[in-house]
Scaffold this active site. Structure first.
Site, short mmCIF file in Angstrom:
data_model
loop_
_atom_site.label_atom_id
_atom_site.label_comp_id
_atom_site.label_asym_id
_atom_site.label_seq_id
_atom_site.Cartn_x
_atom_site.Cartn_y
_atom_site.Cartn_z
N HIS A 47 -5.03 9.24 -5.57
CA HIS A 47 -3.63 9.67 -5.56
C HIS A 47 -3.59 11.08 -6.13
CE1 HIS A 47 -2.10 5.48 -4.99
NE2 HIS A 47 -3.26 5.21 -5.55
N GLU A 67 -4.60 -6.03 -5.45
CA GLU A 67 -5.06 -5.35 -6.68
C GLU A 67 -4.68 -6.28 -7.84
OE1 GLU A 67 -2.96 -1.70 -7.59
OE2 GLU A 67 -4.43 -1.06 -9.10
N ASP A 115 -9.21 6.51 -7.53
CA ASP A 115 -7.81 6.10 -7.71
C ASP A 115 -6.99 7.19 -8.43
OD1 ASP A 115 -5.68 4.41 -7.30
OD2 ASP A 115 -6.27 2.90 -8.75
N1 ADE Z 1 -0.25 4.48 -7.76
C1 ADE Z 1 -1.21 5.19 -8.36
N2 ADE Z 1 -2.24 4.41 -8.67
C2 ADE Z 1 -1.93 3.16 -8.25
C3 ADE Z 1 -2.60 1.91 -8.28
N3 ADE Z 1 -3.80 1.75 -8.81
N4 ADE Z 1 -1.96 0.83 -7.78
C4 ADE Z 1 -0.75 0.96 -7.24
N5 ADE Z 1 -0.09 2.12 -7.18
C5 ADE Z 1 -0.68 3.21 -7.68
ZN ZN Z 2 -4.32 3.45 -5.75
#
Ligand code: ADE
Ligand code: ZN
Length: 336
Positions: free
Chosen positions: A9, A190, A268
Protein backbone atom coordinates in the site's frame (compact mmCIF):
# COMPACT_ATOMS: atom_id res chain seq x y z
CA UNK A 1 17.49 -11.82 -6.37
CA UNK A 2 15.29 -10.18 -9.05
CA UNK A 3 11.64 -10.31 -7.97
CA UNK A 4 8.27 -8.57 -8.09
CA UNK A 5 6.18 -7.12 -5.28
CA UNK A 6 2.41 -7.42 -5.64
CA UNK A 7 1.01 -6.30 -2.32
CA UNK A 8 2.19 -2.95 -1.01
CA UNK A 9 0.00 0.00 0.00
CA UNK A 10 1.64 3.23 -1.08
CA UNK A 11 0.26 4.95 2.04
CA UNK A 12 1.86 2.15 4.08
CA UNK A 13 5.32 3.20 2.88
CA UNK A 14 5.10 6.57 4.65
CA UNK A 15 8.16 6.41 6.91
CA UNK A 16 7.95 8.45 10.15
CA UNK A 17 10.79 10.74 8.92
CA UNK A 18 8.89 11.70 5.75
CA UNK A 19 5.66 11.98 7.73
CA UNK A 20 7.28 14.62 9.97
CA UNK A 21 8.83 16.50 7.02
CA UNK A 22 5.53 16.63 5.14
CA UNK A 23 3.52 17.46 8.29
CA UNK A 24 5.78 20.46 8.95
CA UNK A 25 5.60 21.61 5.33
CA UNK A 26 1.78 21.38 5.34
CA UNK A 27 1.39 22.73 8.89
CA UNK A 28 -0.42 19.62 10.12
CA UNK A 29 -0.03 18.62 13.74
CA UNK A 30 0.82 15.02 14.56
CA UNK A 31 -0.10 13.01 17.66
CA UNK A 32 3.64 12.28 18.20
CA UNK A 33 6.47 14.56 19.41
CA UNK A 34 9.23 12.77 17.52
CA UNK A 35 10.06 10.09 14.95
CA UNK A 36 11.04 7.80 17.84
CA UNK A 37 7.70 8.33 19.55
CA UNK A 38 5.86 7.54 16.31
CA UNK A 39 7.89 4.36 15.77
CA UNK A 40 7.15 3.29 19.35
CA UNK A 41 3.42 3.76 18.78
CA UNK A 42 3.53 1.21 15.93
CA UNK A 43 2.50 -1.63 18.20
CA UNK A 44 -0.78 -3.09 17.08
CA UNK A 45 -3.34 -5.34 18.73
CA UNK A 46 -5.05 -6.29 15.47
CA UNK A 47 -5.86 -5.02 11.97
CA UNK A 48 -8.23 -2.29 13.19
CA UNK A 49 -5.76 -0.82 15.70
CA UNK A 50 -3.24 -0.57 12.84
CA UNK A 51 -5.74 0.99 10.43
CA UNK A 52 -6.64 3.70 12.96
CA UNK A 53 -2.99 4.84 13.06
CA UNK A 54 -2.40 4.30 9.33
CA UNK A 55 -5.36 6.45 8.22
CA UNK A 56 -4.49 9.12 10.80
CA UNK A 57 -0.98 9.37 9.30
CA UNK A 58 -2.34 9.90 5.78
CA UNK A 59 -3.73 13.26 6.96
CA UNK A 60 -0.31 14.87 6.38
CA UNK A 61 -0.61 14.18 2.63
CA UNK A 62 -2.24 17.17 0.93
CA UNK A 63 -0.38 18.13 -2.24
CA UNK A 64 0.61 16.38 -5.44
CA UNK A 65 4.25 16.72 -4.34
CA UNK A 66 3.49 14.74 -1.15
CA UNK A 67 2.06 11.83 -3.13
CA UNK A 68 4.98 12.05 -5.53
CA UNK A 69 7.55 11.90 -2.72
CA UNK A 70 6.02 8.97 -0.88
CA UNK A 71 5.83 6.96 -4.13
CA UNK A 72 9.30 7.99 -5.29
CA UNK A 73 10.84 7.00 -1.95
CA UNK A 74 9.19 3.58 -2.11
CA UNK A 75 10.31 3.02 -5.72
CA UNK A 76 13.91 3.95 -4.82
CA UNK A 77 13.84 1.50 -1.91
CA UNK A 78 12.20 -1.20 -4.03
CA UNK A 79 14.76 -0.77 -6.79
CA UNK A 80 17.61 -0.96 -4.23
CA UNK A 81 16.22 -4.38 -3.21
CA UNK A 82 16.22 -5.59 -6.82
CA UNK A 83 12.43 -5.46 -7.14
CA UNK A 84 12.11 -5.33 -10.92
CA UNK A 85 8.36 -4.78 -11.02
CA UNK A 86 5.82 -3.65 -8.41
CA UNK A 87 2.02 -3.47 -8.30
CA UNK A 88 1.04 -0.87 -5.73
CA UNK A 89 -2.28 -0.22 -4.00
CA UNK A 90 -3.56 3.24 -3.25
CA UNK A 91 -6.57 4.20 -1.11
CA UNK A 92 -8.21 7.22 -2.83
CA UNK A 93 -11.08 7.43 -0.30
CA UNK A 94 -8.59 8.07 2.51
CA UNK A 95 -7.80 11.32 0.69
CA UNK A 96 -10.96 12.33 -1.17
CA UNK A 97 -12.90 12.00 2.11
CA UNK A 98 -10.59 14.79 3.44
CA UNK A 99 -11.32 17.04 0.48
CA UNK A 100 -8.25 16.17 -1.60
CA UNK A 101 -8.92 15.88 -5.33
CA UNK A 102 -8.58 12.42 -6.90
CA UNK A 103 -6.38 14.00 -9.58
CA UNK A 104 -3.94 15.39 -6.97
CA UNK A 105 -3.38 11.94 -5.48
CA UNK A 106 -3.23 10.17 -8.80
CA UNK A 107 -0.89 12.59 -10.62
CA UNK A 108 1.63 12.59 -7.76
CA UNK A 109 1.78 8.81 -7.82
CA UNK A 110 1.81 8.54 -11.63
CA UNK A 111 4.66 11.05 -12.06
CA UNK A 112 6.79 9.08 -9.59
CA UNK A 113 5.99 5.84 -11.44
CA UNK A 114 7.10 7.42 -14.74
CA UNK A 115 10.29 8.70 -13.10
CA UNK A 116 10.91 5.24 -11.62
CA UNK A 117 10.65 3.59 -15.04
CA UNK A 118 12.94 6.20 -16.63
CA UNK A 119 15.60 6.63 -13.96
CA UNK A 120 15.53 3.40 -11.95
CA UNK A 121 14.41 0.91 -14.59
CA UNK A 122 11.64 -0.31 -12.28
CA UNK A 123 8.26 -1.01 -13.85
CA UNK A 124 5.11 -0.49 -11.85
CA UNK A 125 1.34 -0.74 -11.99
CA UNK A 126 -1.37 0.78 -9.85
CA UNK A 127 -4.36 -0.90 -8.16
CA UNK A 128 -7.08 1.30 -6.68
CA UNK A 129 -8.55 -0.07 -3.45
CA UNK A 130 -12.01 0.55 -2.06
CA UNK A 131 -12.27 0.67 1.71
CA UNK A 132 -14.74 -1.99 2.86
CA UNK A 133 -15.51 0.05 6.00
CA UNK A 134 -16.99 2.76 3.74
CA UNK A 135 -20.26 2.58 1.83
CA UNK A 136 -20.96 0.98 -1.53
CA UNK A 137 -22.06 4.44 -2.77
CA UNK A 138 -18.69 5.90 -1.83
CA UNK A 139 -16.89 3.03 -3.60
CA UNK A 140 -18.99 3.57 -6.75
CA UNK A 141 -18.35 7.33 -6.65
CA UNK A 142 -14.62 6.62 -6.40
CA UNK A 143 -14.79 4.22 -9.34
CA UNK A 144 -16.47 6.93 -11.44
CA UNK A 145 -13.83 9.48 -10.40
CA UNK A 146 -11.11 7.13 -11.59
CA UNK A 147 -12.53 6.56 -15.08
CA UNK A 148 -10.63 9.41 -16.80
CA UNK A 149 -7.40 7.78 -15.56
CA UNK A 150 -8.32 4.15 -16.14
CA UNK A 151 -5.64 3.49 -18.73
CA UNK A 152 -3.05 3.91 -15.94
CA UNK A 153 -4.88 1.82 -13.32
CA UNK A 154 -4.63 -1.90 -13.96
CA UNK A 155 -7.16 -3.05 -11.41
CA UNK A 156 -9.31 -2.45 -8.38
CA UNK A 157 -9.02 -4.05 -4.95
CA UNK A 158 -10.72 -4.14 -1.58
CA UNK A 159 -8.95 -3.37 1.68
CA UNK A 160 -9.35 -1.98 5.24
CA UNK A 161 -11.30 -3.63 8.12
CA UNK A 162 -12.25 -7.16 7.13
CA UNK A 163 -14.34 -8.79 9.90
CA UNK A 164 -18.02 -7.99 9.43
CA UNK A 165 -17.54 -6.69 5.87
CA UNK A 166 -18.02 -9.63 3.46
CA UNK A 167 -16.79 -8.98 -0.10
CA UNK A 168 -20.32 -9.65 -1.44
CA UNK A 169 -21.35 -6.13 -0.29
CA UNK A 170 -19.25 -4.67 -3.12
CA UNK A 171 -20.35 -7.02 -5.93
CA UNK A 172 -22.11 -4.25 -7.91
CA UNK A 173 -19.03 -2.00 -7.79
CA UNK A 174 -16.78 -4.82 -8.92
CA UNK A 175 -19.22 -5.72 -11.73
CA UNK A 176 -18.99 -2.17 -13.03
CA UNK A 177 -15.21 -2.11 -12.58
CA UNK A 178 -14.83 -5.27 -14.69
CA UNK A 179 -17.12 -3.78 -17.36
CA UNK A 180 -14.78 -0.76 -17.45
CA UNK A 181 -11.84 -3.10 -18.09
CA UNK A 182 -10.26 -3.24 -14.63
CA UNK A 183 -8.84 -6.50 -13.28
CA UNK A 184 -10.03 -7.33 -9.77
CA UNK A 185 -8.28 -8.40 -6.58
CA UNK A 186 -9.37 -8.29 -2.93
CA UNK A 187 -7.97 -8.61 0.58
CA UNK A 188 -9.74 -11.72 1.87
CA UNK A 189 -8.96 -14.31 4.52
CA UNK A 190 -6.54 -12.05 6.40
CA UNK A 191 -8.59 -11.79 9.61
CA UNK A 192 -11.78 -13.02 7.95
CA UNK A 193 -12.99 -16.60 7.27
CA UNK A 194 -12.52 -18.79 4.12
CA UNK A 195 -16.10 -17.84 3.17
CA UNK A 196 -14.83 -14.34 2.35
CA UNK A 197 -12.28 -15.84 -0.06
CA UNK A 198 -15.05 -17.85 -1.76
CA UNK A 199 -17.10 -14.66 -2.13
CA UNK A 200 -14.12 -12.73 -3.51
CA UNK A 201 -13.55 -15.46 -6.11
CA UNK A 202 -17.15 -16.22 -7.04
CA UNK A 203 -18.86 -12.86 -6.65
CA UNK A 204 -16.11 -10.27 -7.18
CA UNK A 205 -14.38 -12.56 -9.73
CA UNK A 206 -10.95 -11.70 -8.39
CA UNK A 207 -7.96 -13.06 -10.27
CA UNK A 208 -5.60 -12.77 -7.29
CA UNK A 209 -6.29 -12.94 -3.55
CA UNK A 210 -4.51 -10.61 -1.12
CA UNK A 211 -3.42 -12.48 2.04
CA UNK A 212 -5.83 -15.44 1.70
CA UNK A 213 -4.01 -17.29 4.48
CA UNK A 214 -7.31 -18.53 5.97
CA UNK A 215 -7.79 -20.80 2.92
CA UNK A 216 -6.06 -23.71 4.73
CA UNK A 217 -9.16 -24.12 6.87
CA UNK A 218 -11.10 -25.25 3.78
CA UNK A 219 -9.48 -27.94 1.63
CA UNK A 220 -12.05 -27.55 -1.14
CA UNK A 221 -11.01 -23.90 -1.40
CA UNK A 222 -7.33 -24.86 -1.45
CA UNK A 223 -8.11 -27.31 -4.26
CA UNK A 224 -9.90 -24.63 -6.28
CA UNK A 225 -7.09 -22.09 -5.84
CA UNK A 226 -4.49 -24.68 -6.77
CA UNK A 227 -6.23 -26.01 -9.88
CA UNK A 228 -7.18 -22.52 -11.08
CA UNK A 229 -3.70 -21.19 -10.23
CA UNK A 230 -5.07 -18.23 -8.25
CA UNK A 231 -2.10 -16.40 -6.72
CA UNK A 232 -2.07 -15.39 -3.05
CA UNK A 233 -0.08 -12.33 -2.00
CA UNK A 234 1.25 -13.16 1.45
CA UNK A 235 2.75 -10.63 3.85
CA UNK A 236 4.66 -12.43 6.64
CA UNK A 237 5.87 -9.51 8.80
CA UNK A 238 2.45 -7.86 8.54
CA UNK A 239 0.69 -11.04 9.69
CA UNK A 240 2.82 -11.25 12.82
CA UNK A 241 2.63 -7.51 13.61
CA UNK A 242 -1.19 -7.74 13.37
CA UNK A 243 -1.26 -10.96 15.45
CA UNK A 244 -2.76 -13.16 12.76
CA UNK A 245 0.07 -15.54 13.76
CA UNK A 246 1.77 -15.49 17.16
CA UNK A 247 5.21 -15.65 15.56
CA UNK A 248 6.87 -16.12 12.16
CA UNK A 249 7.62 -19.72 13.12
CA UNK A 250 3.85 -20.32 13.20
CA UNK A 251 3.23 -18.83 9.73
CA UNK A 252 1.56 -21.20 7.25
CA UNK A 253 3.28 -19.94 4.09
CA UNK A 254 5.61 -22.94 3.78
CA UNK A 255 2.59 -25.22 4.16
CA UNK A 256 0.78 -23.31 1.40
CA UNK A 257 3.86 -23.45 -0.83
CA UNK A 258 4.21 -27.20 -0.28
CA UNK A 259 0.51 -27.63 -1.14
CA UNK A 260 1.38 -26.22 -4.57
CA UNK A 261 -0.39 -22.88 -4.22
CA UNK A 262 1.00 -19.92 -6.16
CA UNK A 263 2.03 -17.82 -3.18
CA UNK A 264 4.15 -14.68 -3.29
CA UNK A 265 5.97 -12.75 -0.54
CA UNK A 266 5.19 -9.06 0.02
CA UNK A 267 5.64 -6.21 2.49
CA UNK A 268 2.05 -4.77 2.79
CA UNK A 269 2.84 -1.62 4.82
CA UNK A 270 6.62 -1.67 5.24
CA UNK A 271 6.89 1.62 7.17
CA UNK A 272 4.73 0.09 9.92
CA UNK A 273 5.62 -3.60 9.96
CA UNK A 274 9.40 -3.61 10.33
CA UNK A 275 10.66 -4.13 6.83
CA UNK A 276 10.47 -4.01 3.06
CA UNK A 277 10.48 -7.05 0.78
CA UNK A 278 14.05 -8.22 1.43
CA UNK A 279 13.47 -8.02 5.19
CA UNK A 280 10.40 -10.25 4.75
CA UNK A 281 12.43 -12.82 2.79
CA UNK A 282 15.31 -12.70 5.29
CA UNK A 283 12.94 -13.10 8.23
CA UNK A 284 11.22 -16.22 6.88
CA UNK A 285 13.98 -18.17 5.18
CA UNK A 286 15.69 -19.71 8.23
CA UNK A 287 12.79 -19.79 10.63
CA UNK A 288 10.54 -21.64 8.14
CA UNK A 289 13.42 -23.78 6.79
CA UNK A 290 13.03 -22.54 3.23
CA UNK A 291 15.59 -24.08 0.89
CA UNK A 292 17.11 -22.63 -2.28
CA UNK A 293 14.32 -24.10 -4.42
CA UNK A 294 11.60 -22.58 -2.21
CA UNK A 295 13.14 -19.12 -2.51
CA UNK A 296 13.53 -19.52 -6.26
CA UNK A 297 9.90 -20.69 -6.52
CA UNK A 298 8.70 -17.63 -4.55
CA UNK A 299 10.59 -15.25 -6.88
CA UNK A 300 9.28 -17.15 -9.92
CA UNK A 301 5.72 -17.00 -8.57
CA UNK A 302 6.10 -13.25 -8.04
CA UNK A 303 6.73 -12.70 -11.76
CA UNK A 304 4.13 -15.23 -12.92
CA UNK A 305 1.44 -13.66 -10.72
CA UNK A 306 1.96 -10.11 -12.07
CA UNK A 307 -0.42 -8.35 -14.42
CA UNK A 308 2.36 -8.01 -17.01
CA UNK A 309 2.05 -9.45 -20.52
CA UNK A 310 3.36 -12.95 -21.26
CA UNK A 311 6.33 -11.40 -23.08
CA UNK A 312 7.21 -9.11 -20.16
CA UNK A 313 6.91 -12.01 -17.72
CA UNK A 314 9.17 -14.20 -19.85
CA UNK A 315 11.87 -11.50 -19.89
CA UNK A 316 11.84 -11.17 -16.09
CA UNK A 317 11.75 -14.94 -15.58
CA UNK A 318 14.82 -15.23 -17.82
CA UNK A 319 16.57 -12.60 -15.72
CA UNK A 320 15.79 -14.65 -12.60
CA UNK A 321 17.12 -17.85 -14.21
CA UNK A 322 20.33 -16.11 -15.27
CA UNK A 323 20.75 -14.85 -11.73
CA UNK A 324 20.32 -18.29 -10.14
CA UNK A 325 22.64 -19.87 -12.74
CA UNK A 326 25.31 -17.30 -11.96
CA UNK A 327 24.87 -18.02 -8.24
CA UNK A 328 25.29 -21.76 -8.80
CA UNK A 329 28.53 -21.10 -10.73
CA UNK A 330 29.85 -18.92 -7.92
CA UNK A 331 29.08 -21.60 -5.33
CA UNK A 332 30.68 -24.35 -7.48
CA UNK A 333 33.78 -22.19 -7.97
CA UNK A 334 34.06 -21.59 -4.23
CA UNK A 335 33.79 -25.34 -3.46
CA UNK A 336 36.31 -26.46 -6.12
N1 ADE B 1 -4.73 -1.40 4.34
C1 ADE B 1 -3.41 -1.31 4.52
N2 ADE B 1 -2.91 -2.46 4.97
C2 ADE B 1 -3.95 -3.32 5.09
C3 ADE B 1 -4.09 -4.67 5.49
N3 ADE B 1 -3.06 -5.40 5.90
N4 ADE B 1 -5.33 -5.21 5.50
C4 ADE B 1 -6.37 -4.50 5.11
N5 ADE B 1 -6.29 -3.23 4.70
C5 ADE B 1 -5.09 -2.64 4.69
ZN1 ZN C 1 -2.72 -5.11 2.39
Amino acid sequence: MPKAELHVHIEGTLEPELMFTVAERNKISLPYKSVEEASKAYNFKNLQSFLDIYYRSTHVLLKEQDFYEITWNYLKKASSQNIRHTEMFFDPQAHTSRGIQFETVFMGILNAMKEGAKNLGISSKLIMCFQRCMSVESAMETLLLSLPYKEWIIGVGLDSSEAGYPPRIFASVFDRARKEGFLTVAHAGEEGPPEYIWQALNELKVVRVDHGIACVKDLQLVHKMKTEKIPLTICPLSNVKLHIFDSLADHNLKQLLDMGLQITINSDDPAYFGGYLNENFLAIQDILHLNHNDIYQLAKNSFQATFLTAKEKAKLLKELDNFTLKQKHTITEKIS
